[in-house]
Structures are given as C-alpha cells and as structure tokens.
Design an enzyme around this catalytic site. Structure first.
Site, PDB file in Angstrom:
ATOM      1  N   GLU A 411       2.576   4.837  -0.634  1.00  0.00           N
ATOM      2  CA  GLU A 411       2.123   4.077   0.527  1.00  0.00           C
ATOM      3  C   GLU A 411       3.260   3.298   1.187  1.00  0.00           C
ATOM      4  O   GLU A 411       3.366   3.239   2.407  1.00  0.00           O
ATOM      5  CB  GLU A 411       0.998   3.116   0.123  1.00  0.00           C
ATOM      6  CG  GLU A 411      -0.342   3.789  -0.197  1.00  0.00           C
ATOM      7  CD  GLU A 411      -0.381   4.472  -1.567  1.00  0.00           C
ATOM      8  OE1 GLU A 411       0.598   4.351  -2.329  1.00  0.00           O
ATOM      9  OE2 GLU A 411      -1.391   5.134  -1.864  1.00  0.00           O
ATOM     10  N   HIS A 478     -12.103   0.788  -5.877  1.00  0.00           N
ATOM     11  CA  HIS A 478     -12.451   1.669  -4.754  1.00  0.00           C
ATOM     12  C   HIS A 478     -13.504   0.996  -3.885  1.00  0.00           C
ATOM     13  O   HIS A 478     -14.274   1.665  -3.205  1.00  0.00           O
ATOM     14  CB  HIS A 478     -12.994   3.014  -5.243  1.00  0.00           C
ATOM     15  CG  HIS A 478     -11.965   3.906  -5.844  1.00  0.00           C
ATOM     16  ND1 HIS A 478     -11.474   3.730  -7.105  1.00  0.00           N
ATOM     17  CD2 HIS A 478     -11.305   4.990  -5.340  1.00  0.00           C
ATOM     18  CE1 HIS A 478     -10.575   4.664  -7.370  1.00  0.00           C
ATOM     19  NE2 HIS A 478     -10.454   5.437  -6.310  1.00  0.00           N
TER      20      HIS A 478
END
Ligand SMILES: Cc1ncc(C[n+]2csc(CCOP(=O)(O)OP(=O)(O)O)c2C)c(N)n1
Length: 672
Positions: A411, A478
């Site tokens: 990322e 998540h």
C-alpha cells in the site's frame, strides 16, 4: 583514487570541478552561519558531494530527482538561485516553502526536484510514479531517488524496488552508504555483504562504486540511465562514501572512531578531484584560486539578497488557504442538496434508473475513466479479477492494463507512486482492498499526500477508495471505521456517501478534485440499498451535507450506514418528529448544515458507526456547544460504537455497533 576522464573535454572537467566545489563552499559558509545562530539546523553533506553532483550532472535537466537531507549538490547542480536557497534555510517567506519547511524539505517543480518529508523511505516510491507517468506517455526519461544506507531498512525501500521491478520502470535507486545511520554503524543495520546484493533479490541489476569519485559516479549514472531507458528497467547503485561530520551539527561525532575520519580525509572528493585536474594540466593553482574567489564573492552577494527580507508576517487566512489546491472552474458541476434526492431538472433530463450502491460507484468510476484519459487506477486484484468487491470488473478489458493496474501487496509504495503520477500531471485512484489495510500506507497519506501542497505547492491528485464498515461479521481487521484517523489531518478531504446518487456524484467530484480525497464506501450498503442514479456524468459537491428528513423534535446528524439506521428508526417511531442530516463530507465539515439542524430542533444527536472516543461526533458536539449553545435545549449527545475492537461473532458485533444504543440515546435526549 583513479580518475578516468574517458572522452570528457577540458571544459567539462572544469564544469565538474565548479559543480563539486560550490556545494562544499556553501556548506562551509552555512556552518559559520549556524554557529552565529542565523540558520537553525544543518545536515552536512561534506565528503559526499561527488554523489549528488555526479548523479545530477548525468541526468537531463527535466528528469525528476528525489533528493534527501545531505544532497545540496542536487540543488546547486540544478542551478537553483542561491539567494532563494539561503532564504529557504533562514525560514524566510522568500524561500521555496514560504517559511513552512526546513532545510532541504522542499521541492521545485520547475527544477524537477521532489521535496522530501522527514520520514525516510517515501522518496523511493514517488520515483516509481514519475517513471510510470513517463512510460505511459512514451517519454524517454528516467527518475532518480536517493537513500542513505539506513533508509534501506525501511519498508518503503523494499516495496519501491519491488514495484519498479514488477512494473518495469526506468528508475535509478541510489544508495549513499556513508557508514552510519545517525550513530548506528552498518554492522548493526544489515547482514548482507553489500547492499547492492539486494538488487538480485528484486530481479534487477545493480552496481557498487566509489562514491567519492565524481567521474566514476557521473559515468556510472550515465551508463545506468541508458540501460534503464533501453531496457525499461530499474537499476540499483550503491555508492560507498563517508559522512565527515556528525549526523547533524548538534549531534557531534563521538560515536565515530577518529581513525575512520583520518582514513576518509585522504579520499576527500573535492580535494582529490582538484588534485586530479591539476595533475593533468586542466587547471593550475591560479585558475583554481580564481574560481574559489568567484564563488566566495557570489555566496556573499547572494546572502545579502537573502538577508534583506527576512521577516515572516504570519497571516492565518493565507496559511489556511494554502492547505488545499484550488479546483479549476467547470461548467457542468452541480450540487444535489434536495431532501428527496430527485434529479435536479436543470442538468439531468432523463428519468433516473434505480441502481444499487455498488453499481453507482462503478458507474462513477467508469465515467471518470472516460472523462479523464490521464486517470490511472491502482489496487490489489483490480484488473482481471475486478477487485475484491468487483467494482472494476470489466475495466481492464475496456481501458487496458496501463490504466487499470494490479499492484503487488504494498500500500505504501502504491500511494507514493500515486503522488509521483501527480508530479507529472496524472490523476490516480488507489483502491484499498479493505479500508483496514490503509494502515500500511498511513504515512504516505497523512504526511506526504496531505501536506505536499502546503509545503511546496505541489498537489496530490489522488483518490483513495476505502471499502469500510462492519455489519457483515468480518471481525476486527475487515470491519473498521477509520475515517476519524484521517479527519484530523489538514490537507485531506473525506467523503462518505450513504445513497447511490451521492456515491456516484461524490466519487466523480473526488476524482475531479486536485487534492487527496479519501472516499469511504460502506461494504454493507453495496448490495443492500438501491436508489435513483442519473445516467449523466455529474458531481455532488464536496463539503455539502444533505437534509434527509424534516423534523422538529430531535435532530440526528450522521453519515454512512448511520443514515440508514436513522431513517429506519424514524420509520419505526413515527410518533417522534425526527430531523436527519447526512453529512456526506467529513472533511471539510458543513458547519452551516449542522447549525441548521440545531436550529430546527434544539436537541441533537450525533450518530456514527465509528467508536465513540475521539470520533467525528466528538468534534461536532464540541463545535455545536461552542457555536450554537443558545440554540440548544439539551446537551449534544453521541451515539457511537463501543470503544472496543470490532468482534467477529454476529451477536457481539451487533452489540458493538452504535445501532444497538440508538433507541436508548434518542429516549435520553427526548426526556432530558
Ligand atoms: C522513518 C524515519 N525514522 C527515523 C528517522 C530519524 N532519522 C533521520 S536521519 C536518520 C539516519 C539516516 O541514516 P541514512 O539513511 O544512512 O542516511 P544518512 O543520514 O546517513 O545520510 C534517522 C534515523 C527518520 N527521519 N525517518
């Protein structure tokens, strides 16, 4: 030290001498000024000048360089006016950062120099973005990023080299191995024999050279540059050198054995090169003295210019205005602020078909790809696979692999590359596979993308899509609502739609905005809600809340899934007159709409899925009590999720979510 002039002319050799001497003489002067308290901090590059100068001279002038704190030679070799450099170091408004940044933490677009942030590592990732832009536009250009050997232990080093190799980017990664990272010697930094050995592990070529020999550096970088262009590949260069002063002037040198200084003093890059050009008759003592006198005079003259206007008049409005880049005016922008979300008749002519939330996002992205040929999408599994949630399904077939890019799992490097694309005028959208994983790129967002415009007026034209939220039993990593981590960071914009029409229009607006925009999309809404979505390409204005429902008993100010919860609650309890405002943008907040909600009801509840402490609700409650106290009939209340990580089991998750306490909080507010 063996100098090999190859086919360099006498003029070139003299030019090199002037180029390596100038930063040395400037530094010597700056060290005096530092002792006189005229500049505040100095990271010395004495002993390492051959690297910055040799590498810069080997590149074309319009090839981007990502320098670090010891690379004065990059700035002088690119001919930045000295008085402006001096003004920069004095913290003057006439410097490169309007007094907002220190020493070498600034860039200059005009000179193709990208400003560093203090954090070591990100510069390497930005080079990838620049080279990607040039590759996509078939420009025969490379970029070059510096790192110290200490910086090679940062994750960004590994991520950047890997991405450059996988994407076949013509980038030169240049390590200046000066033996120490602050006080830490190399044997406590890494275990490989030479750092250049790492090149092989990334699938690239590399070379180690004597970084104190300007001709070796120049010749190597020229050759490597040709290699990168011809083969469209990155290359790792390790330059061995030594830092002849402390880490910075205040840190001293006690931790370095004297014998090392004695050894490296004999290899001084400026003195050695001077001896060389004298030994081959290219310059004599007199000529060298003349150059030194010329520079001495020039430095004094330029210092005088820099010192004439040293004062900084702080103006809060000007400072605030420089946090965001201005958007260009355009003809088709519109704002949808109506309660019922019907299409504004002045712009939209067709009846709007019903679309699911996810399809509205997809359509906004698809139309943006058609609108902007310079828009690049990057993310894990977003190409053939279509992304974890299938938002980009079919895009790669239509727009091609160049613009719809699968990324390795890194990322930080991809967000850095997005900034690099901005340097070359590209737009980019980076998809986080789940909003939770943004932590791996946190530094790039809050320190690089968010601050770059304020620091040196370079915008970061980047949208980060954040599939967010709980309610699907996905557990602690998540499901997070992490918008408030970013809402505290000036320079970012944060949008968070709750309806399909807003999802499309806000995404288009985010992509049109020249600033970094975090776009939160709630996963639980993807397929659970539908609504009318105009087929046209339209924007919903960033920074404008939506008045969802009129009421006069209590007001609920909310966003995201909270809007659905509030609407469901109002439908379930028709006896309570509930006013609902959907913020839609969290940074900047629409204080006008917030005040109106308070005016209409006098009793306000801020509802959000994020956990309670330090959430957006705290900010809004504080603002209301500070600015709307006289309008209140009860304290502002917050209804948020529990201050715990998000549990996996559905029972625990339901208990965690703010929705579980909505009725209780509403009752408390009504009965106050
Ligand atoms: C991410 C990060 N961690 C820590 C620091 C503090 N710091 C500044 S310079 C430095 C040493 C860097 O060593 P190296 O990369 O070898 O470069 P050099 O200073 O020797 O040129 C450290 C630890 C930082 N700037 N960034």
């Amino acid at each position: 030290m063996n100098f090999d002039r190859k086919n360099l002319s006498n003029e070139q050799l003299i030019h090199f001498y002037r180029s390596i001497l100038l930063p040395r003489m400037i530094e010597e002067k700056m060290l005096l000024l530092l002792r006189q308290g005229k500049i505040s901090k100095w990271f010395s590059g004495i002993g390492q000048e051959a690297i910055a100068v040799g590498a810069t001279l080997a590149l074309e002038e319009d090839e981007w360089i990502m320098p670090l704190h010891r690379n004065l030679g990059v700035f002088t070799a690119r001919n930045l006016p000295l008085h402006k450099l001096f003004a920069q170091w004095q913290g003057s408004k006439d410097g490169y950062s309007k007094g907002r940044e220190r020493s070498f933490h600034f860039g200059s677009k005009e000179h193709h120099i990208c400003g560093m942030i203090s954090h070591l590592g990100p510069q390497l990732t930005i080079a990838n973005g620049v080279s990607l832009a040039q590759k996509l536009t078939n420009k025969d250009k490379i970029s070059l990023a510096f790192t110290g050997e200490g910086g090679t232990s940062e994750g960004d080093f590994h991520e950047a080299l890997n991405v450059a190799a996988v994407w076949d980017l013509p980038v030169i990664f240049l390590i200046e191995n000066n033996g120490y990272a602050l006080s830490t010697p190399t044997e406590e930094e890494y275990r490989c024999i030479s750092l250049v050995d790492r090149a092989k592990g990334y699938g690239m070529e590399g070379v180690q050279i004597d970084g104190n020999n300007i001709l070796a550096v120049y010749d190597t970088i020229r050759g490597v540059r040709d290699y990168c262009l011809k083969n469209q590949k990155p290359y790792l260069v390790e330059c061995t050198t030594f830092r002849m002063r402390g880490h910075e002037e205040a840190s001293g040198t006690k931790y370095v054995p004297q014998k090392l200084f004695d050894l490296w003093e004999l290899k001084d890059p400026v003195k050695k090169y001077e001896e060389y050009i004298k030994s081959i008759g290219v310059a004599n003592d007199e000529e060298i003295e003349k150059i030194k006198n010329e520079f001495k005079e020039k430095i004094e003259d330029e210092l005088k210019i820099a010192s004439t206007n040293h004062s900084v008049d702080a103006d809060a409005e000007e400072e605030l205005n420089d946090v965001y880049a201005e958007k260009m005016a355009d003809g088709w922008q519109m704002a949808v602020n109506s309660v019922d979300n019907s299409s504004p008749s002045s712009v939209i002519h067709h009846p709007s078909p019903e679309k699911r939330f996810i399809d509205a996002i997809k359509e906004g992205l698809h139309q943006s790809m058609q609108q902007h040929s310079n828009l690049v999408l990057m993310g894990q599994d977003i190409a053939e696979y279509g992304g974890a949630f299938k938002i980009t399904e079919g895009f790669v077939q239509e727009f091609g692999k160049d613009r719809v890019r699968n990324t390795p799992l890194c990322e930080s490097a991809i967000l850095g590359a997005a900034l690099g694309l901005s340097l070359e005028g590209f737009k980019s959208m980076v998809e986080m596979q789940f909003a939770d994983f943004v932590t791996m790129g946190f530094n790039q967002i809050v320190n690089n993308l968010a601050k770059v415009y304020y620091r040196w007026q370079q915008n970061a034209d980047v949208v980060i899509r954040m599939p967010t939220g709980a309610g699907v039993g996905a557990g602690p990593f998540h499901s997070q609502s992490n918008e408030s981590w970013f809402a505290h960071t000036p320079g970012l914009k944060i949008v968070y739609p709750s309806t399909p029409i807003d999802a499309k229009g806000l995404l288009i607006a985010a992509i049109n905005d020249p600033n970094p925009v975090m776009y939160f999309e709630h996963k639980a809404l993807y397929r659970s809600i539908s609504g009318p979505v105009p087929q046209e390409y339209y924007e919903i204005e960033i920074g404008k809340a939506r008045h969802v429902r009129e009421g006069d008993e209590i007001g609920i100010i909310t966003y995201g899934a909270g809007v659905q919860w509030a609407e469901d609650y109002a439908a379930e309890y028709p006896g309570i007159s509930i006013d609902i405002v959907d913020l839609r943008t969290l940074l900047p907040l629409d204080y006008f709409s917030i005040r109106e909600a308070v005016t209409r009801t006098g009793r306000v509840l801020v509802l959000h899925e994020d956990t309670l402490s330090g959430g957006i609700g705290a900010e809004i409650a504080a603002w209301i009590s500070e600015h709307c106290f006289e309008l209140l009939d009860a304290p502002v209340m917050r209804c948020a999720s529990l201050d715990t990580p998000i549990p996996f089991s559905i029972e625990l998750e339901n208990n965690f979510l703010a929705k579980a306490r909505l009725d209780e909080t509403v009752q408390k507010l009504i009965n106050f």
